[in-house]
Every structure is written in structure tokens, then in C-alpha cells.
Design a protein around this motif. Structure first.
Motif, PDB file in Angstrom:
ATOM      1  N   ARG A 112       0.817  -1.209   0.000  1.00 47.12           N
ATOM      2  CA  ARG A 112       0.000   0.000   0.000  1.00 47.12           C
ATOM      3  C   ARG A 112       0.854   1.264   0.000  1.00 47.12           C
ATOM      4  NH1 ARG A 112      -3.108  -3.327   3.478  1.00 47.12           N
ATOM      5  NH2 ARG A 112      -2.071  -2.452   5.320  1.00 47.12           N
ATOM      6  N   VAL A 113       1.999   1.199   0.652  1.00 44.07           N
ATOM      7  CA  VAL A 113       2.879   2.370   0.725  1.00 44.07           C
ATOM      8  C   VAL A 113       3.570   2.624  -0.611  1.00 44.07           C
ATOM      9  CG1 VAL A 113       5.017   3.241   1.755  1.00 44.07           C
ATOM     10  CG2 VAL A 113       3.259   2.243   3.212  1.00 44.07           C
ATOM     11  N   ILE A 114       4.112   1.588  -1.231  1.00 40.07           N
ATOM     12  CA  ILE A 114       4.914   1.787  -2.448  1.00 40.07           C
ATOM     13  C   ILE A 114       4.080   1.757  -3.721  1.00 40.07           C
ATOM     14  CG2 ILE A 114       6.945   0.789  -1.330  1.00 40.07           C
ATOM     15  CD1 ILE A 114       6.493  -1.747  -2.974  1.00 40.07           C
ATOM     16  N   SER A 115       2.879   1.168  -3.687  1.00 43.42           N
ATOM     17  CA  SER A 115       2.007   1.065  -4.862  1.00 43.42           C
ATOM     18  C   SER A 115       2.799   0.642  -6.100  1.00 43.42           C
ATOM     19  CB  SER A 115       1.310   2.404  -5.131  1.00 43.42           C
ATOM     20  OG  SER A 115       0.457   2.744  -4.081  1.00 43.42           O
ATOM     21  N   PRO A 116       3.331  -0.574  -6.137  1.00 41.51           N
ATOM     22  CA  PRO A 116       4.192  -0.989  -7.252  1.00 41.51           C
ATOM     23  C   PRO A 116       3.455  -1.022  -8.585  1.00 41.51           C
ATOM     24  CG  PRO A 116       3.558  -2.879  -5.924  1.00 41.51           C
ATOM     25  CD  PRO A 116       3.086  -1.667  -5.192  1.00 41.51           C
ATOM     26  N   VAL A 117       4.167  -0.668  -9.639  1.00 44.56           N
ATOM     27  CA  VAL A 117       3.649  -0.707 -11.004  1.00 44.56           C
ATOM     28  C   VAL A 117       4.568  -1.587 -11.836  1.00 44.56           C
ATOM     29  CG1 VAL A 117       3.136   0.637 -13.075  1.00 44.56           C
ATOM     30  CG2 VAL A 117       2.634   1.584 -10.815  1.00 44.56           C
ATOM     31  N   ASP A 126       6.546  12.068 -13.380  1.00 46.92           N
ATOM     32  CA  ASP A 126       5.450  11.343 -12.750  1.00 46.92           C
ATOM     33  C   ASP A 126       4.877  12.159 -11.590  1.00 46.92           C
ATOM     34  OD1 ASP A 126       3.659   9.540 -11.763  1.00 46.92           O
ATOM     35  OD2 ASP A 126       5.142   8.096 -11.046  1.00 46.92           O
ATOM     36  N   PRO A 127       3.641  12.623 -11.685  1.00 47.37           N
ATOM     37  CA  PRO A 127       3.062  13.419 -10.585  1.00 47.37           C
ATOM     38  C   PRO A 127       2.781  12.603  -9.334  1.00 47.37           C
ATOM     39  CG  PRO A 127       1.387  12.953 -12.243  1.00 47.37           C
ATOM     40  CD  PRO A 127       2.693  12.456 -12.812  1.00 47.37           C
ATOM     41  N   PHE A 128       2.818  11.273  -9.458  1.00 44.92           N
ATOM     42  CA  PHE A 128       2.525  10.418  -8.309  1.00 44.92           C
ATOM     43  C   PHE A 128       3.785   9.758  -7.760  1.00 44.92           C
ATOM     44  CE2 PHE A 128      -1.288  10.511 -10.974  1.00 44.92           C
ATOM     45  CZ  PHE A 128      -2.229  10.963 -10.053  1.00 44.92           C
ATOM     46  N   ARG A 129       4.945  10.370  -8.008  1.00 41.86           N
ATOM     47  CA  ARG A 129       6.198   9.758  -7.562  1.00 41.86           C
ATOM     48  C   ARG A 129       6.293   9.670  -6.042  1.00 41.86           C
ATOM     49  NH1 ARG A 129      12.393  11.861  -8.829  1.00 41.86           N
ATOM     50  NH2 ARG A 129      13.408  10.572  -7.238  1.00 41.86           N
ATOM     51  N   SER A 130       5.880  10.698  -5.353  1.00 43.84           N
ATOM     52  CA  SER A 130       6.033  10.736  -3.898  1.00 43.84           C
ATOM     53  C   SER A 130       4.985   9.865  -3.209  1.00 43.84           C
ATOM     54  CB  SER A 130       5.907  12.177  -3.382  1.00 43.84           C
ATOM     55  OG  SER A 130       4.578  12.632  -3.526  1.00 43.84           O
ATOM     56  N   ILE A 188       3.357  10.735  -0.644  1.00 48.14           N
ATOM     57  CA  ILE A 188       2.231  11.596  -0.278  1.00 48.14           C
ATOM     58  C   ILE A 188       1.233  11.668  -1.425  1.00 48.14           C
ATOM     59  CG2 ILE A 188       1.560  13.955   0.307  1.00 48.14           C
ATOM     60  CD1 ILE A 188       4.228  14.245   1.750  1.00 48.14           C
ATOM     61  N   GLY A 189       1.742  11.860  -2.650  1.00 45.93           N
ATOM     62  CA  GLY A 189       0.855  11.931  -3.809  1.00 45.93           C
ATOM     63  C   GLY A 189       0.080  10.650  -4.026  1.00 45.93           C
ATOM     64  N   ARG A 190       0.757   9.517  -3.846  1.00 48.39           N
ATOM     65  CA  ARG A 190       0.085   8.224  -4.017  1.00 48.39           C
ATOM     66  C   ARG A 190      -0.972   8.027  -2.935  1.00 48.39           C
ATOM     67  NH1 ARG A 190       3.370   4.234  -7.056  1.00 48.39           N
ATOM     68  NH2 ARG A 190       5.088   5.370  -8.011  1.00 48.39           N
ATOM     69  N   SER A 191      -0.618   8.421  -1.713  1.00 50.54           N
ATOM     70  CA  SER A 191      -1.551   8.247  -0.597  1.00 50.54           C
ATOM     71  C   SER A 191      -2.799   9.102  -0.791  1.00 50.54           C
ATOM     72  CB  SER A 191      -0.864   8.599   0.723  1.00 50.54           C
ATOM     73  OG  SER A 191       0.250   7.760   0.943  1.00 50.54           O
ATOM     74  N   THR A 248       0.261   5.997 -12.307  1.00 50.86           N
ATOM     75  CA  THR A 248       1.618   6.488 -12.478  1.00 50.86           C
ATOM     76  C   THR A 248       2.145   6.115 -13.857  1.00 50.86           C
ATOM     77  OG1 THR A 248       3.806   6.529 -11.451  1.00 50.86           O
ATOM     78  CG2 THR A 248       2.682   4.422 -11.505  1.00 50.86           C
ATOM     79  N   PHE A 249       3.037   6.927 -14.398  1.00 49.38           N
ATOM     80  CA  PHE A 249       3.674   6.701 -15.713  1.00 49.38           C
ATOM     81  C   PHE A 249       2.678   6.839 -16.865  1.00 49.38           C
ATOM     82  CE2 PHE A 249       7.165   6.047 -13.388  1.00 49.38           C
ATOM     83  CZ  PHE A 249       8.148   5.169 -13.840  1.00 49.38           C
TER      84      PHE A 249
END
Length: 677
Positions: free
Chosen positions: A425-430, A651-655, A657-660, A674-675
Motif C-alpha cells: 500500500r505504501v509503495i504502490s508498485p507498477v 510522474d506526478p505520483f512519484r512521492s 504523499i501523492g500516491r496516498s 503512475t507513468f
């Protein structure tokens, strides 16, 4: 964290002969040991042939190598059902109430109906019960063990007074429990001399198993001991024995001790019957109802051991502990001890240390929050522990391919959802892959469906990419990656004296294999999907400022083996570790600290060194330590990493915080885009 998997390249196979593998056979046998004139009822040979199209397929490409028959991973299937969660302590109590009815018979073996028929070639497992003698201590494990073992459980009737040793030399009817088990072990050995025999002993049964092993040193025995009672002299039971002997029947107040002796931690036992993933309020309600339903059974258990029976059982336990302790030096069998941290009857933690130092080949797994009746408590999966310690085998030597048991659905949920779900959940792998036309797509569509396949790539700090990569291959393609690991992961020499069932054992459960030419050969022969990191521990335990640097040998060793088997090589790269943490105390820093330097040298000296023939290359420095932190294929991997780094800048969702924020806005089940910008 992001991955990209390049379009695979296949190395054409040379024209070489391939090995042949023999088919496995098993015996079906029925044996009654209720009477002294027990005989073998049948010994019919049954032959089955493994399916040619078993396992995971989907491609048209054929390899010139014949897949070995008898692979357990194909006969059981990936994420097969192990039955955990379908039985609870209430089933044990219900069965015990039926079995304690006196019948005047001697000790005997029985096979629980829930165990069913094991797969062909399975070894025999003999369960030796605790002081209750019922033989149902594996109730929660019957289905799981029954898939891969021929399970027999020993039952000692309530009014039976068979001694531990007995005077069997003069009167067969007076043979003791030791001789009874020993004869069964020798019979099973005569039927299948090349298979190991498993003895699972619970408390008193642990002493009995050690005694049998000491007297049968030439038989291949595997001992799994749950809180063995060899520490009887150090326990409260030794003090309680003379008090019980002198106590009048009218003042027989042993029920509290009896319940502790047989049941243990009631809350842990009740949790075993609570459904998973329930809301807290519903889970608490179900736990309450589970405990209430057990009360009538618990009150009835007082009938199992009247004063005379309990007194006899404690004297039996004292004899067994004394006999086993005097012969520990003679035990050559492989021993696995399961020790509880909250055992109120026996000092199991201290005894585990003592036995590990006293026995020739002993390993320990420690369960910090469990009580005396470990095998009846929630969260303890005996088969998973056996798999994680590489103790399941069907011949004299463990084979990492033929003896490997695939992970079950329960193990998958436990490891990837319960234990590591927070990390995902923290890293949200792609994961991205490359199609034949060079197009990069989300998911694993660009990866072949049929092996042998060799995935080769970059090892992030502490292997942070491993869990997401293995999980996604299982979820999307129903394929298990067999990772090639450093021998130190599998070495008993680097284990602590009390090691819990933790991440390293989970790596073995999910297919990790020690690096060696023979293991490569077996995995390629079985058309496996192999995960290889040429940089090894040098990449995974890199120093400061070495993020995304490849430490590969000038001449990769895997190319020749892959070519021989016509394997498809799939390069991949991963980025994201520098978004999670920075190394502040690396190998060079730690080697300047005297006591830490001694620890590192001791660990690496015990497991041996890899790639000693590559002296002068950075990859040859494969020392293990723990970092503290707040050809053509190689160039492809470096290019993949460069591409990912470039894309990540936009990538606007790199951080995190952005992903969360995205997850909180659109829901946790929706993939972060992302990407895609």
C-alpha cells in the motif's frame, strides 16, 4: 516503485542429450495394531503417471528438455487448499470426548479421516501425543498434512497402564510404549528403506520421539518436537507430582492444572475458529460465542483424567524425560523444535536452547505469543514451518525441485496480504512489460507463459522488489518465480538459537533456492521460471551512493546454462528504493566498528564465499551484512533503468504523499495511474 520487463530473447538450444527421470511409486498399506497379533493387511503397489500437460502453460514454444515426472508443484497446484481455518479446537474437544470412552484395548495407531489420501510417494508421519494420549493433537493440521504425508496418530486409552519401557524381553504383552513405536518405525523402514520417517511429538511425545531416535540411529528419521517435555525436572509438574500422590481423593483439586495441561491458552484456541477479515465487532462476537461453546467440553474433560490416571501419566512423563535426557548424545536424526514463549507448564524457551546445544543436528523455531498447546492454537501452521525449514523430503537427500511443495492459498494470504500488505500500500508498485512490437504496456502480457524462462535483473536494497514481483506473477499469470539465493539464506550456521518463523523461512516457502549449478540444471529441466540477480548480495547490500549500479561479472555464468536448455531470457529493471530510505551506515562504516566487524567476519566465514574465481571484480565482494538506513542483457537492464528514471521525473505520483492522496480520494483498490502522464 516501478518495474519494466523487456521483451524476452531466446537462446537457441544446442543439440545435447537430456537426462531421464524415473517415475515414483508408492505402497498402499493397511495395518491394525489393536491386538498383539497385528499383521500387514495389504501391500499392493500402485503406479500413477504425472500428467504431461500439468502446471502452467499458454505458449507454443517447445523446449528440447524433457520435464521430470513427479513434480509436486504440478500435482498439488499453485495455491492449493491446505484446510487451515476449517477446523478448530472445538473439533478436537468433540473428538476427544468420543475417544476417551474406555474400551480395555492397548495403545494403537489410527489414521484420521480428514487426512484423506496423500499424493504418491509421500513419506509416513507418526504423531506421538502429549500427556492426554488421545492422539488428536494435529486436528487443525490434518487436512494440510494429509496432502503430503501418510499420517498415523498414536492413541493411548484412558485406563491403559502401558509403561514407558516395559519388560518386553520376557512377555510381549508387557512391551512398553517405546518398543511399540520402535517396532512401527522399523516396519515402515523395511517397507520403504529410502524414505524418511517423520515423528511429530507433542510434549510427552517429544521425549518418546527422541528416545526412539536414539535407539535407531541408522534409520532416516525426521523429528518435529512441539514443546518437548525433556525439561520435566525444571517444571512445576515435578513439584506437583508428590503432592498429587499424597492428596486424598476427596481433595482432588486438579481440574485447573488439568485444563492448563490439556488446553492451554483459551483465547488463542478460540481465535482459531474466528473467520478472517471480519470487522472487529463481528470478530469479537464470534470469539465470544466460540469460547462459550467450548465451556461444556472443557468441563467434561475432567473425566479424562481421574486422580489415578493423572498420577500415572505424570510418572510416565517423568520416566520419558529421564530416558530421553540420558541419550541425547546418541540422536543423529534431524530435529526441529517448536518452542512457545508463554508455556506456563514447561520452560520451553530455555529447553529449546539446551536441546539445540545438546543435539547434533537441531534447529529451533520460536513462537513468542503462544502457549503450551502450540499445535492447537491460532496462527500455527505446522506444514508451513516444515516447508520453511526445508525439512520436507521424500528420499534421503532434499531436492529443491522434486521435493518442493508449492505455496498454499493460506500462505499466500498470510505473507502478501497480512504481513506485507502495508508495504504494498505504501509503495504502490507498477509493473510494465514490453510486447513483441516494442510497445510498453502495464502488466505482464509481454512475459512468456511457458518455461523455461530466466528473469535477470537488478537487485534493489534488501531485495525490496522481490515481494511485489513474486506476488504479481502469481496473481496475473499463476506462475511461481523460483528465486536463486545466497547460500547464507539457507544455512543453519547463521541461525540464531531461537529464530521465529520469519521472512527468510517465507522465502523458502515461496520457492527460493540456493545458487548452484545442480539447482540451475534441475530448475531448467522442470521448465521453471527462474529469478536471477547476477549482482547477488553485492547489489542487494550495496554501499552509499551505489543505487541502481549493476555489479555483474564480465562473463555472466548463466548464459551457457540457459542456452543448453533453450531458455527464454527476460531482462528487467526496477526503481524506487531511493524514494524509501537512504543508507547511512554501510559495510565500510560497520567494518570500522570492532565488535560489528567481528560479527560480520564470523557470519561470512560460516557460510562460505561465492565467486572466489572472480577476484578483482566488484561482484566478488559478496559479504553479508545488514545496512542501516533512515553482455547484451546487462546493457538492456541499464537502458531499462535509464528509461524508468526519465519517466519518473515527470510522474506526478512519484512521492508517497501523492500516491496516498490518490488512494484516499479514489479508493485503495484502484491502481495509481503512475507513468501514464
Amino acid at each position: 516503485m516501478a518495474f519494466i520487463i523487456s521483451y524476452p530473447s531466446r537462446i537457441p538450444p544446442p543439440s545435447v542429450p537430456h537426462p531421464t527421470f524415473s517415475k515414483y511409486r508408492t505402497r498402499v498399506r493397511v495395518r491394525s495394531e489393536v491386538s498383539e497379533n497385528s499383521e500387514l493387511a495389504s501391500r499392493d503397489r500402485v503406479k500413477t503417471v504425472a500428467s504431461d500437460n500439468g502446471g502452467i502453460s499458454g505458449g507454443e514454444r517447445k523446449s528440447h528438455v524433457q520435464k521430470p515426472e513427479g513434480l509436486l508443484s504440478e500435482r498439488l497446484g499453485l495455491l492449493y487448499g491446505d484446510g487451515y481455518g476449517t477446523h478448530s479446537v472445538a473439533d478436537y474437544l468433540d473428538g476427544a470426548r468420543e475417544m476417551v470412552r474406555p474400551d480395555g484395548g492397548p495403545p494403537r495407531w489410527f489414521s484420521p479421516v480428514e487426512c484423506g489420501s496423500p499424493i504418491e510417494g509421500s513419506p509416513v508421519l507418526l504423531f506421538l501425543p502429549g500427556i492426554d494420549g488421545v492422539g488428536l493433537g494435529l486436528t487443525l493440521h490434518h487436512i494440510a498434512l494429509g496432502r503430503v504425508f501418510e499420517v498415523r496418530c498414536m492413541h493411548i486409552p484412558i485406563y491403559d497402564r502401558t509403561p514407558f519401557e516395559g519388560d518386553w524381553k520376557w512377555d510381549r504383552r508387557q512391551q512398553g510404549l517405546l518398543k511399540f513405536v520402535e517396532e512401527t518405525v522399523r516396519f515402515e523402514h523395511s517397507v520403504s528403506p529410502n524414505k524418511p520417517i517423520y515423528l511429530v511429538g507433542d510434549t510427552f511425545g517429544g521425549c518418546l520421539a527422541l528416545a526412539v531416535a536414539a535407539r535407531n540411529r541408522t534409520i532416516d528419521l525426521m523429528l518435529v518436537l512441539s514443546n518437548p517435555a525433556t525439561s520435566f525436572d525444571k517444571s512445576p509438574l515435578k513439584t506437583f507430582l508428590p503432592l498429587l500422590d499424597a492428596m486424598p481423593v476427596e481433595l482432588h483439586m486438579t481440574v485447573p492444572y488439568l485444563l492448563n495441561l490439556i488446553i492451554g491458552d483459551l483465547v488463542k484456541l478460540g481465535v482459531a475458529s474466528v473467520e478472517e477479515e471480519l470487522p472487529p465487532s463481528l470478530a469479537l462476537d464470534q470469539l465470544s460465542r466460540s469460547l462459550n461453546s467450548m465451556l461444556p467440553y472443557l468441563l467434561g474433560l475432567a473425566d479424562i483424567m481421574p486422580k489415578e490416571t493423572l498420577l500415572w501419566k505424570l510418572k510416565l512423563l517423568k520416566s520419558a524425560a529421564s530416558y530421553a535426557n540420558s541419550r541425547l548424545h546418541a540422536v543423529k536424526a534431524e530435529v526441529l523444535i517448536l518452542a512457545s514463549g508463554k508455556d506456563n507448564l514447561l520452560p520451553s524457551m530455555e529447553e529449546a536452547k539446551h536441546l539445540r546445544n545438546s543435539l547434533q543436528n537441531c534447529r529451533v523455531r520460536y513462537f513468542r505469543d503462544n502457549g503450551h498447546t502450540l499445535l492447537l492454537e491460532d496462527g500455527v501452521r505446522l506444514l508451513t514451518v516444515i516447508k520453511g525449514t526445508s525439512m520436507y523430503r521424500r528420499s534421503r537427500k532434499y531436492d529443491y525441485v522434486l521435493d518442493y511443495l508449492p505455496p498454499t492459498r493460506t500462505e499466500f494470504e498470510e505473507f502478501f496480504v497480512k504481513e506485507n500488505g502495508w508495504f504494498k500500500r505504501v509503495i504502490s508498485p507498477v509493473l510494465l512489460s514490453t510486447l513483441r512490437d516494442g510497445k510498453i504496456v502495464r502488466g505482464l502480457a509481454g512475459v512468456p507463459n511457458e518455461g523455461p524462462v530466466l528473469l535477470v535483473g537488478y537487485h534493489m536494497l534488501l531485495g525490496a522488489e522481490l515481494a511485489p514481483l513474486v506476488e504479481e506473477f502469481i496473481r496475473e499469470k499463476n506462475i511461481l518465480l523460483r528465486g536463486i539465493g545466497h547460500p547464507g539464506v539457507f544455512s543453519e550456521k547463521v541461525e540464531t538459537s531461537l529464530r521465529e518463523m520469519a521472512k527468510l523461512d517465507s522465502l523458502v516457502v515461496f520457492g527460493a533456492t540456493p545458487v548452484s549449478a545442480s539447482n540451475f540444471f534441475r530448475l531448467f529441466s522442470s521448465k521453471s521460471f527462474i529469478l536471477l540477480y547476477p549482482g547477488g548480495s553485492r547489489e542487494a547490500l550495496h554501499r552509499k551512493g551505489e543505487e541502481y549500479k549493476l555489479f555483474w561479472p564480465d562473463q555472466p555464468e548463466f548464459v551457457r546454462m540457459a542456452a543448453r536448455f533453450g531458455a527464454t531470457i527476460v531482462p528487467f529493471g526496477a526503481v524506487g528504493e531511493d524514494d524509501l530510505a537512504d543508507v547511512f551506515l554501510d559495510y565500510n562504516d560497520q567494518m570500522r566498528i570492532p565488535f560489528v566487524r567481528d560479527w560480520i567476519n564470523n557470519i561470512n566465514g560460516s557460510v562460505g564465499r561465492l565467486r572466489t574465481d572472480l577476484a578483482g571484480e566488484e561482484v566478488a565482494d559478496q559479504d553479508l551484512y545488514f545496512p542501516f538506513f533512515m553482455p547484451k542483457i546487462k546493457s538492456e537492464v541499464e537502458g531499462i533503468i535509464s528509461y524508468l528514471l526519465k519517466k519518473r521525473e515527470d510522474d506526478p505520483f512519484r512521492s508517497i504523499i501523492g500516491r496516498s492522496i490518490y488512494k484516499a480520494t479514489w479508493g485503495s483498490k484502484l491502481q495509481v495511474p503512475t507513468f501514464e502522464h
